[in-house]
Design an enzyme around this catalytic site. Sequence first.
Site, PDB file in Angstrom:
ATOM      1  N   ASP A  63       0.799  -1.226   0.000  1.00  0.00           N
ATOM      2  CA  ASP A  63       0.000   0.000   0.000  1.00  0.00           C
ATOM      3  C   ASP A  63       0.838   1.285   0.000  1.00  0.00           C
ATOM      4  O   ASP A  63       0.358   2.337  -0.394  1.00  0.00           O
ATOM      5  CB  ASP A  63      -0.947   0.011   1.211  1.00  0.00           C
ATOM      6  CG  ASP A  63      -0.243  -0.293   2.537  1.00  0.00           C
ATOM      7  OD1 ASP A  63       0.993  -0.408   2.546  1.00  0.00           O
ATOM      8  OD2 ASP A  63      -0.929  -0.426   3.571  1.00  0.00           O
ATOM      9  N   HIS A  64       2.087   1.202   0.400  1.00  0.00           N
ATOM     10  CA  HIS A  64       2.917   2.410   0.519  1.00  0.00           C
ATOM     11  C   HIS A  64       3.631   2.762  -0.784  1.00  0.00           C
ATOM     12  O   HIS A  64       3.478   3.835  -1.342  1.00  0.00           O
ATOM     13  CB  HIS A  64       3.994   2.208   1.592  1.00  0.00           C
ATOM     14  CG  HIS A  64       3.484   2.346   2.998  1.00  0.00           C
ATOM     15  ND1 HIS A  64       2.601   1.463   3.565  1.00  0.00           N
ATOM     16  CD2 HIS A  64       3.767   3.255   3.955  1.00  0.00           C
ATOM     17  CE1 HIS A  64       2.358   1.830   4.813  1.00  0.00           C
ATOM     18  NE2 HIS A  64       3.047   2.921   5.077  1.00  0.00           N
ATOM     19  N   ASP A 118       3.881  -1.398  11.174  1.00  0.00           N
ATOM     20  CA  ASP A 118       3.407  -0.072  10.816  1.00  0.00           C
ATOM     21  C   ASP A 118       2.817   0.528  12.077  1.00  0.00           C
ATOM     22  O   ASP A 118       2.047  -0.130  12.787  1.00  0.00           O
ATOM     23  CB  ASP A 118       2.339  -0.154   9.722  1.00  0.00           C
ATOM     24  CG  ASP A 118       2.045   1.224   9.173  1.00  0.00           C
ATOM     25  OD1 ASP A 118       2.571   1.563   8.095  1.00  0.00           O
ATOM     26  OD2 ASP A 118       1.303   1.977   9.839  1.00  0.00           O
ATOM     27  N   ARG A 378      -0.729  12.196  10.121  1.00  0.00           N
ATOM     28  CA  ARG A 378       0.529  12.863  10.478  1.00  0.00           C
ATOM     29  C   ARG A 378       0.814  14.067   9.589  1.00  0.00           C
ATOM     30  O   ARG A 378       0.498  14.038   8.400  1.00  0.00           O
ATOM     31  CB  ARG A 378       1.729  11.910  10.249  1.00  0.00           C
ATOM     32  CG  ARG A 378       1.636  10.685  11.019  1.00  0.00           C
ATOM     33  CD  ARG A 378       2.987   9.996  11.179  1.00  0.00           C
ATOM     34  NE  ARG A 378       2.866   9.211  12.358  1.00  0.00           N
ATOM     35  CZ  ARG A 378       3.192   7.933  12.464  1.00  0.00           C
ATOM     36  NH1 ARG A 378       3.769   7.315  11.441  1.00  0.00           N
ATOM     37  NH2 ARG A 378       3.009   7.296  13.581  1.00  0.00           N
ATOM     38  N   SER A 535       6.731   6.899  12.833  1.00  0.00           N
ATOM     39  CA  SER A 535       6.746   5.663  12.057  1.00  0.00           C
ATOM     40  C   SER A 535       7.536   4.554  12.734  1.00  0.00           C
ATOM     41  O   SER A 535       8.502   4.789  13.449  1.00  0.00           O
ATOM     42  CB  SER A 535       7.370   5.968  10.699  1.00  0.00           C
ATOM     43  OG  SER A 535       7.907   4.803  10.134  1.00  0.00           O
ATOM     44  N   ARG A 537       9.339   2.497  11.106  1.00  0.00           N
ATOM     45  CA  ARG A 537      10.368   2.050  10.156  1.00  0.00           C
ATOM     46  C   ARG A 537      11.683   1.716  10.865  1.00  0.00           C
ATOM     47  O   ARG A 537      12.296   2.548  11.507  1.00  0.00           O
ATOM     48  CB  ARG A 537      10.575   3.102   9.051  1.00  0.00           C
ATOM     49  CG  ARG A 537      11.040   4.443   9.537  1.00  0.00           C
ATOM     50  CD  ARG A 537      10.966   5.488   8.428  1.00  0.00           C
ATOM     51  NE  ARG A 537       9.588   5.840   8.145  1.00  0.00           N
ATOM     52  CZ  ARG A 537       9.188   7.023   7.680  1.00  0.00           C
ATOM     53  NH1 ARG A 537      10.062   7.969   7.415  1.00  0.00           N
ATOM     54  NH2 ARG A 537       7.919   7.277   7.462  1.00  0.00           N
TER      55      ARG A 537
HETATM   56  C1  MIC Z   1       3.997   6.157   8.410  1.00  0.00           C
HETATM   57  O1  MIC Z   1       2.818   6.476   8.509  1.00  0.00           O
HETATM   58  O2  MIC Z   1       4.921   6.862   8.840  1.00  0.00           O
HETATM   59  C2  MIC Z   1       4.344   4.836   7.748  1.00  0.00           C
HETATM   60  C3  MIC Z   1       4.983   5.132   6.468  1.00  0.00           C
HETATM   61  O3  MIC Z   1       3.162   4.104   7.507  1.00  0.00           O
HETATM   62  C4  MIC Z   1       5.241   4.072   8.700  1.00  0.00           C
HETATM   63  C5  MIC Z   1       5.834   2.853   8.159  1.00  0.00           C
HETATM   64  C6  MIC Z   1       7.002   3.087   7.242  1.00  0.00           C
HETATM   65  O4  MIC Z   1       7.779   3.998   7.456  1.00  0.00           O
HETATM   66  O5  MIC Z   1       7.126   2.283   6.336  1.00  0.00           O
HETATM   67  C7  MIC Z   1       4.594   3.744  10.021  1.00  0.00           C
HETATM   68  O6  MIC Z   1       3.643   4.365  10.412  1.00  0.00           O
HETATM   69  O7  MIC Z   1       5.095   2.877  10.753  1.00  0.00           O
HETATM   70 FE1  SF4 Z   2       0.033   4.827   4.999  1.00  0.00          FE
HETATM   71 FE2  SF4 Z   2       1.249   5.418   7.279  1.00  0.00          FE
HETATM   72 FE3  SF4 Z   2      -0.057   7.286   5.925  1.00  0.00          FE
HETATM   73 FE4  SF4 Z   2      -1.405   5.412   7.095  1.00  0.00          FE
HETATM   74  S1  SF4 Z   2      -0.157   6.937   8.089  1.00  0.00           S
HETATM   75  S2  SF4 Z   2      -1.732   6.155   5.018  1.00  0.00           S
HETATM   76  S3  SF4 Z   2      -0.081   3.633   6.874  1.00  0.00           S
HETATM   77  S4  SF4 Z   2       1.777   6.195   5.248  1.00  0.00           S
END
Ligand code: MIC
Ligand code: SF4
Length: 644
Positions: A63-64, A118, A378, A535, A537
């Site tokens: 999805d990313h 995630d 975010r 995140s 990550r």
């Molecule tokens: C985010 O909302 O920051 C992400 C991208 O979904 C991350 C995961 C990632 O960095 O791949 C998260 O929320 O953990």
């Molecule tokens: Fe995707 Fe993270 Fe954004 Fe949710 S907050 S849409 S999981 S990148």
Amino acid sequence: MKNLTHKILEAHLVKGEIVPGKEIAIRIDHTLLQDATGTMAMLGFEALGIEKTMAEISVQYVDHNILQGDNRNADDHRYLQTVCARHGIHFSPPGNGVSHQLHMECFGIPGKTMIGSDSHTPSGAGVSMLAIGAGGLDVAMAMAGRPYYLPCPEVLGVKLTGGLPDWVSAKDVILEMLRRHDVNGCVGKIVEYYGPGVKSLSATDRETIGNMGAELGATTSVFPSDENTRAYLEAQDRGDAWQELYADKGAEYDEYDAIDLSTLEPLIACPSSPGNVVPVREVAGLKVDQIIIGSCVNSSYRDLMAVAEIVKDRHRNPDVFFHINPGSRQVLENVVEQGGILPLLESGARVHEPGCLGCIGMGQAPGTDHISLRTFPRNFPGRSGTNNDKVYLCSPETSAASALKGVITDPRDLKNEIGYPHIKDPARYRIDRSSIIYPSDELMKTEVIRGLNIKPLPEMTALPETIAARVGIKVGDNITTDHIMPAGSKILPLRSNIKAISRYVFSQLNPNFYAECREKGTVVVIGGDNYGQGSSREHAALAPRFLGVRVKIAKGFARIHKANLCNFGVLPLVFKDPEDYDRFSKDTKVVFPDVREHIEKGDMEIPALVNGQEVITLLEVSDRQRRHLLAGGALNFVKDELKA
Ligand code: MIC
Ligand code: SF4
């Protein structure tokens, strides 16, 4: 008199006691992976040499990283599809939707535990799961049948009373929580909602509140499983999965808060923190350039239909770029079926395929000095893909009203023009799970295809006797993992290649960080409070480690990042005396004499020599994490253990 959190934790407890702060281990029923963290997680899982996932249900969602700009993302997707088939893991392909929305629709079960790579995994609160965000390696371990270790959280009980007024919705509830508690107010806590107001919130409303509980720093959020949960599951043709779950009458909590839903008003988080919340009316009138509704939060059927009703027979302001990012293919199909897409298109909205999209800087970047309103979780600085961005977070109602007016608009101002759209979820959704690849014995014979973009995990050396290092960077409070390891369409395709992605570590704060680390050899990072929020990550631990960062000293760490640091052999130390923070600056030489011995002995105090003077730092981790740190990382340790 037990609260619901304790009931679920106790039913899954493998080790430890329910005493806040002490490490516990819980059995994990479901695991969730997404592609941007999933490739590392799957490489870790493969390194463990386990044939088949041992969780009841494991799902890999793509999805990313769905923009297939060159070979790299598509290579990753094929790797994930084949490696999942090989190991008994469900696979949801790009275009099918965002993991959190999909897991609720297709797999979520009240009372089950889940960890996901995630940070928004707590969206599972929508169907009363105890769903926790974690590093990819922890998810790999859970698929290998290992329990999940975490510091036992405190439980914050939030009593909900009343019902939401018109034009105020679930997003405003979680924004109210953020207004009260900010981005670090719930670190080390699970937020449990209870009380008569709960029944006025649908499953997807609860999903919204659970999702952004991550922004409070909370471990997760929990809701009772009631008639609304049942109605949602029945509408998904999964009524059998339902069970009733409540806290005992008179249950006790470690802390208390209360919200009378009927007193809430539309709220908005201003740039550039989800905790920077004010009433919409305080910023109303500000010209808006971009509006995006959807991605993983506020992308449900209810939310998109409400927006469709608001914009019906009207047109967006000509200066507003107006985007809709549906949560899943199934949501999109249902909105189509109920006639919601036509009004959206006629209003001038750009309706996109389901996915994270602009939330992670995969397109939809705002222009210079543009004001962007999003329903996302975010708005960390630069996360949109534009430097010095000005991103606000608000409800679908506030977004739709603002799209029509071209300025930030309190949606209540529309009440003389239109009635509030009370959207009812269908008794039975149109169900489409046809794109999910379900595991089978036959598929376990699949050959794993590793494209050119998939690089093996770097080797990790064990912790040396003594560390002599220099400070590579000194940062302030609430530094996010987006600051440490940025995302966006240019950097995300490198997620499966640690060497390549490490060039971008801290690049927003110091574009020369990579080159300077190369010169310094071993590096220390100095941080403030709530270091590493946001995140999950693990690249924010692994890529700096690859550049020689062996130690981070901060005033405090966010939960997932701290666990990731231990998993990848980086010492997460905190200042015993927070004023010692002032003794460090960039390039300061720091020596940790006999650090290995201190950790082996179980010492909490780890002395450091800074310009010849002693500074005491604290290593507040479990014995298990000490062993991981000594081995140079959890994978080294667990691999040895599995061999033995
Ligand atoms: C985010 O909302 O920051 C992400 C991208 O979904 C991350 C995961 C990632 O960095 O791949 C998260 O929320 O953990
Ligand atoms: Fe995707 Fe993270 Fe954004 Fe949710 S907050 S849409 S999981 S990148």
